[in-house]
Design a protein around this motif. Structure first.
Motif, short mmCIF file in Angstrom:
data_model
loop_
_atom_site.label_atom_id
_atom_site.label_comp_id
_atom_site.label_asym_id
_atom_site.label_seq_id
_atom_site.Cartn_x
_atom_site.Cartn_y
_atom_site.Cartn_z
N UNK A 1 -48.93 37.60 -15.85
CA UNK A 1 -48.35 37.65 -17.24
C UNK A 1 -48.19 36.01 -17.48
N UNK A 2 -49.46 35.29 -17.20
CA UNK A 2 -49.15 33.99 -17.90
C UNK A 2 -50.04 33.85 -18.99
N UNK A 3 -49.59 33.42 -20.16
CA UNK A 3 -50.45 33.21 -21.38
C UNK A 3 -51.53 32.25 -21.47
N UNK A 4 -52.64 32.78 -22.06
CA UNK A 4 -53.77 31.75 -22.30
C UNK A 4 -53.56 30.30 -22.41
N UNK A 5 -52.28 30.04 -22.93
CA UNK A 5 -52.35 28.61 -23.25
C UNK A 5 -52.18 27.91 -21.93
N UNK A 6 -51.48 28.52 -20.95
CA UNK A 6 -51.17 28.06 -19.76
C UNK A 6 -52.54 28.00 -18.86
N UNK A 7 -53.51 28.56 -18.89
CA UNK A 7 -54.88 28.81 -18.04
C UNK A 7 -55.26 27.50 -17.47
N UNK A 8 -55.39 26.72 -18.52
CA UNK A 8 -56.06 25.32 -17.93
C UNK A 8 -55.05 24.71 -17.01
N UNK A 9 -53.77 24.85 -17.18
CA UNK A 9 -52.76 24.18 -16.02
C UNK A 9 -52.94 25.08 -15.03
N UNK A 10 -52.96 26.39 -14.57
CA UNK A 10 -53.28 27.00 -13.66
C UNK A 10 -54.38 26.72 -12.72
N UNK A 11 -55.61 26.33 -13.51
CA UNK A 11 -56.74 25.80 -12.60
C UNK A 11 -56.51 24.33 -12.15
N UNK A 12 -55.75 23.57 -13.00
CA UNK A 12 -55.46 22.23 -12.52
C UNK A 12 -54.62 22.32 -11.19
#
Length: 393
Positions: free
Chosen positions: A143-154
């Motif tokens: 349930x993590x929004x797309x705006x935080x997807x780059x942060x997940x990858x990092x």
């Protein structure tokens, strides 16, 4: 022999073959671990949590510079019966119903990602394709929004380097601590929100899971979140990157799969054997043992080279040849026994749907002007930079 030497990371398989032939159980750098390279020896260790303990490596995840790493409280470093209890709880929320619920959404996400790739000019396929699909799926799961997807990858990329941190590598240590703190704060917030407002996602399911009336503790939940972030993201990213690199190297194979997409699962099975992302897992020896004809003292750490075992000549004839028709014993891309990867079916589904979308769009892939670059890790191997051009004809 240093398993993190640049030439080894570029192509570790010749070294693995040398180890199997001459020193199947031996000390290697970094850290003086005992590398176990033959199929039978690897399976023996994976089948017997005693004297080959997962829990014994917990101290590895608690170095002085990061004493509160949540992976130290995950299933990864547990033996039965603690592992059995925790896995049963997680299974309640991570079973086949999750796959059925996700499949159509994953297909849509894969189509969106592939459609956004430009045609005819090189782009980094790790960033543009291989990482985007798993990140979108992980976002859907927790349930993590797309705006935080780059942060997940990092977060995942930084923390995957945990196994390659030296005692004097203060800069990397600080990067990992910072990523850990950010990820922990975010996951704590997600858990708190789901407690008050459950949703149709994995985290809500985990909070509600019960076995004999017992729920996951906060510590266990956080450990699983980090295990899902690192194990569920990086492995699938590198699997997809290796697949598209294989298409570039073997255009005839790509054409065949375009014409017969039903062969994609068989292709993935052989990719997982031949070029799987998981190269090593660690166990601790809890008593003096003999393994592969070598005496290993109590307290030593074993590095089980799954990628070497999957190319063992004693099990797989002509093991360096890619062969989708290959018969033979079970390969070990997701481990074996009690610690067989919980997300194996999800990873296969993600990869299958992502490749179906890619093959429906592009007829061939060509390499850009720059070579691929590979990550630095004892555990997972894959490209971190893969400039490819997709062509429609």
């Amino acid at each position: 022999m240093n398993l993190l030497a640049p030439d080894v990371r570029a192509n570790p398989y010749p070294l693995y073959a040398e180890l199997r032939r001459h020193t199947p159980v031996c000390r290697v750098d970094p850290g003086g671990l005992w590398a176990v390279s033959r199929y039978d020896d690897v399976v023996t260790v994976l089948k017997h949590p005693q004297p080959f303990s997962s829990e014994g490596i917990r101290r590895t995840y608690r170095p002085e510079w990061i004493p509160d790493y949540p992976m130290a409280d995950s299933m990864l470093v547990m033996d039965p019966p603690c592992h059995t209890r925790l896995r049963a709880l997680v299974n309640r929320a991570f079973g086949t119903s999750v796959l059925h619920r996700l499949e159509e959404r994953v297909r849509e996400l894969a189509h969106q990602v592939v459609t956004a790739l430009p045609a005819g000019r090189p782009v980094d396929f790790v960033d543009g394709f291989s990482s985007r699909v798993p990140i979108c799926v992980l976002g859907e799961l927790v349930g993590i929004p797309p705006s935080l997807h780059a942060q997940l990858k990092q977060w995942a990329e930084v923390m995957t380097r945990f196994t390659s941190v030296g005692p004097d590598d203060l800069e990397l240590q600080e990067q990992i601590r910072a990523a850990l703190a950010e990820a922990r704060r975010h996951f704590e917030q997600v858990l708190e929100e789901r407690r008050h407002e459950p949703r149709d996602d994995l985290i809500s399911d985990l909070l509600q899971a019960r076995v004999d009336g017992e729920a996951l503790t906060d510590t266990e939940l956080m450990g699983f979140m980090f295990l899902l972030l690192i194990g569920g993201l990086e492995t699938t990213v590198h699997l997809l990157s290796s697949c598209v690199l294989k298409f570039q190297e073997d255009p005839a194979l790509m054409t065949r799969l375009r014409e017969e997409p039903a062969l994609i699962p068989r292709f993935l099975d052989e990719m997982l054997r031949h070029s799987g992302p998981v190269h090593g897992i660690v166990r601790m020896v809890t008593d003096d043992v003999e393994l592969g004809g070598v005496q290993v003292p109590r307290g030593e750490r074993l590095l089980l080279l799954l990628a070497s075992a999957n190319r063992d000549e004693a099990q797989f004839p002509d093991p360096d040849r890619f062969d989708m028709e290959r018969p033979g014993p079970q390969n070990l891309p997701f481990g074996h026994g009690a610690h067989f990867c919980l997300g194996a079916q999800l990873a296969r589904m993600e990869a299958r749907l992502a490749l179906e979308a890619l093959l429906a769009r592009f007829a061939r892939l060509t390499l850009g002007n720059e070579p691929a670059r590979w990550n630095i890790s004892l555990v997972i191997r894959g490209p971190t930079w893969l400039p490819l051009a997709g062509h429609l004809d």
